[in-house]
Design an enzyme around this catalytic site. Structure first.
Site, PDB file in Angstrom:
ATOM      1  N   HIS A  22      -7.029 -33.781 -17.831  1.00  0.00           N
ATOM      2  CA  HIS A  22      -7.415 -33.371 -19.189  1.00  0.00           C
ATOM      3  C   HIS A  22      -8.057 -31.975 -19.157  1.00  0.00           C
ATOM      4  O   HIS A  22      -7.767 -31.117 -19.999  1.00  0.00           O
ATOM      5  CB  HIS A  22      -8.450 -34.342 -19.783  1.00  0.00           C
ATOM      6  CG  HIS A  22      -7.945 -35.724 -20.052  1.00  0.00           C
ATOM      7  ND1 HIS A  22      -8.529 -36.848 -19.528  1.00  0.00           N
ATOM      8  CD2 HIS A  22      -6.909 -36.180 -20.811  1.00  0.00           C
ATOM      9  CE1 HIS A  22      -7.896 -37.926 -19.946  1.00  0.00           C
ATOM     10  NE2 HIS A  22      -6.895 -37.548 -20.719  1.00  0.00           N
ATOM     11  N   LYS A  46      -9.800 -51.516 -29.204  1.00  0.00           N
ATOM     12  CA  LYS A  46      -9.739 -51.356 -27.744  1.00  0.00           C
ATOM     13  C   LYS A  46     -11.100 -51.691 -27.147  1.00  0.00           C
ATOM     14  O   LYS A  46     -12.119 -51.555 -27.796  1.00  0.00           O
ATOM     15  CB  LYS A  46      -9.373 -49.914 -27.393  1.00  0.00           C
ATOM     16  CG  LYS A  46      -7.879 -49.688 -27.274  1.00  0.00           C
ATOM     17  CD  LYS A  46      -7.627 -48.376 -26.561  1.00  0.00           C
ATOM     18  CE  LYS A  46      -6.150 -48.089 -26.419  1.00  0.00           C
ATOM     19  NZ  LYS A  46      -5.907 -46.774 -25.824  1.00  0.00           N
ATOM     20  N   ARG A  95       2.740 -35.292 -18.449  1.00  0.00           N
ATOM     21  CA  ARG A  95       2.668 -35.290 -16.994  1.00  0.00           C
ATOM     22  C   ARG A  95       4.039 -35.486 -16.360  1.00  0.00           C
ATOM     23  O   ARG A  95       4.372 -34.899 -15.362  1.00  0.00           O
ATOM     24  CB  ARG A  95       1.739 -36.405 -16.513  1.00  0.00           C
ATOM     25  CG  ARG A  95       0.292 -36.157 -16.821  1.00  0.00           C
ATOM     26  CD  ARG A  95      -0.508 -37.404 -16.649  1.00  0.00           C
ATOM     27  NE  ARG A  95      -0.040 -38.438 -17.574  1.00  0.00           N
ATOM     28  CZ  ARG A  95      -0.658 -39.568 -17.816  1.00  0.00           C
ATOM     29  NH1 ARG A  95      -1.761 -39.846 -17.177  1.00  0.00           N
ATOM     30  NH2 ARG A  95      -0.181 -40.431 -18.677  1.00  0.00           N
ATOM     31  N   SER A 133      -6.529 -41.864 -16.783  1.00  0.00           N
ATOM     32  CA  SER A 133      -7.844 -42.506 -16.889  1.00  0.00           C
ATOM     33  C   SER A 133      -7.763 -43.934 -16.370  1.00  0.00           C
ATOM     34  O   SER A 133      -8.672 -44.416 -15.681  1.00  0.00           O
ATOM     35  CB  SER A 133      -8.293 -42.523 -18.353  1.00  0.00           C
ATOM     36  OG  SER A 133      -8.355 -41.220 -18.863  1.00  0.00           O
TER      37      SER A 133
END
Ligand code: PNS
Length: 175
Positions: A22, A46, A95, A133
C-alpha cells in the site's frame, strides 16, 4: 482531463493493516497526484483485526509529516465519498492478474455510478506483488517474519494484538 480536478485522488481500502505494498502505491501516486486521501472503509459486516480507529491511527503514523497524504474513513458508496472529498480519481493497486477481475468489476460499477470519477490502476514494486493484508496477518499469527512486508509501526501493533492480555512475556514467546 482537467488538471485541477485530477489533483486529489482517493486510495480506498480496508487497510487491515496497511502493508508496504500500500505504501509503495501511495508513494507512486504522489508523483502523479497533488494529494492522496487514504480512505478506510467502515464496514460493520466485516470483523477486522484492527478497529477503524486503530487503522486511522496506524496509517496516520505511517504518513506523519507527509502533508500531501490525508487519512479519512468512509461508509456507503465510494463514489459518493469521492465527490464529497473533492476527488475525481480513485487509485487501486493491481498486484497480479488475479486481482484484475474484481478490480475491473469495481471500476466499471463505479464508472456506471458516477462517470465523472476515473479509476487509475497502479502497480506496486514486484517485491510486493504477493503481499496482502490477509497473508501478513496469517503469517504473523503463525510466527512468521513480516518485518519486510509492513511498516515498523504495523509490526509493533501486530505484536500488541496477539500478545495475550496481561502477559509479561515477549509477544512472540507468548503466542
Ligand atoms: O482493501 P479492499 O477491501 O480491497 O477495498 C475494497 C473497497 C473498500 C475499495 C470496496 O469494498 C469499496 O469501495 N466499498 C465501498 C462500497 C461501494 O462503493 N461499493 C460499490 C463499488 S463496486
Amino acid at each position: 482531463m482537467n488538471k485541477r480536478r485530477a489533483s486529489v485522488a482517493i486510495f480506498p481500502g480496508s487497510f487491515d493493516p496497511i502493508t508496504n505494498g500500500h505504501l509503495d502505491i501511495v508513494i507512486r501516486g504522489l508523483s502523479v497526484f497533488q494529494e492522496i486521501v487514504i480512505a478506510i472503509l467502515v464496514n460493520p459486516e466485516k470483523r477486522p483485526l484492527f478497529t477503524v480507529e486503530e487503522r486511522v491511527e496506524i496509517v496516520s503514523r505511517v504518513f506523519r509529516g507527509q502533508r500531501k497524504v490525508r487519512v479519512d474513513t468512509f461508509s456507503g458508496l465510494l463514489v459518493h465519498y469521492a465527490r464529497r472529498a473533492g476527488a475525481s480519481v480513485i487509485i487501486r493497486g493491481l498486484r497480479a492478474i488475479s486481482d484484475f477481475e474484481y478490480e475491473f468489476q469495481m471500476a466499471l460499477m463505479n464508472r456506471r455510478l458516477d462517470p465523472r470519477i476515473e479509476t487509475v490502476f497502479m502497480m506496486p514494486a514486484e517485491s510486493y506483488s504477493y503481499v496482502s493484508s490477509r497473508l501478513v496477518k496469517e503469517v504473523f499469527e503463525l510466527g512468521g517474519r513480516v518485518s519486510d512486508l509492513v511498516p515498523p509501526v504495523v509490526e509493533k501493533r501486530l505484536r500488541d494484538k496477539y500478545r495475550p492480555r496481561g502477559s509479561r512475556l515477549p509477544a512472540r514467546a507468548a503466542r
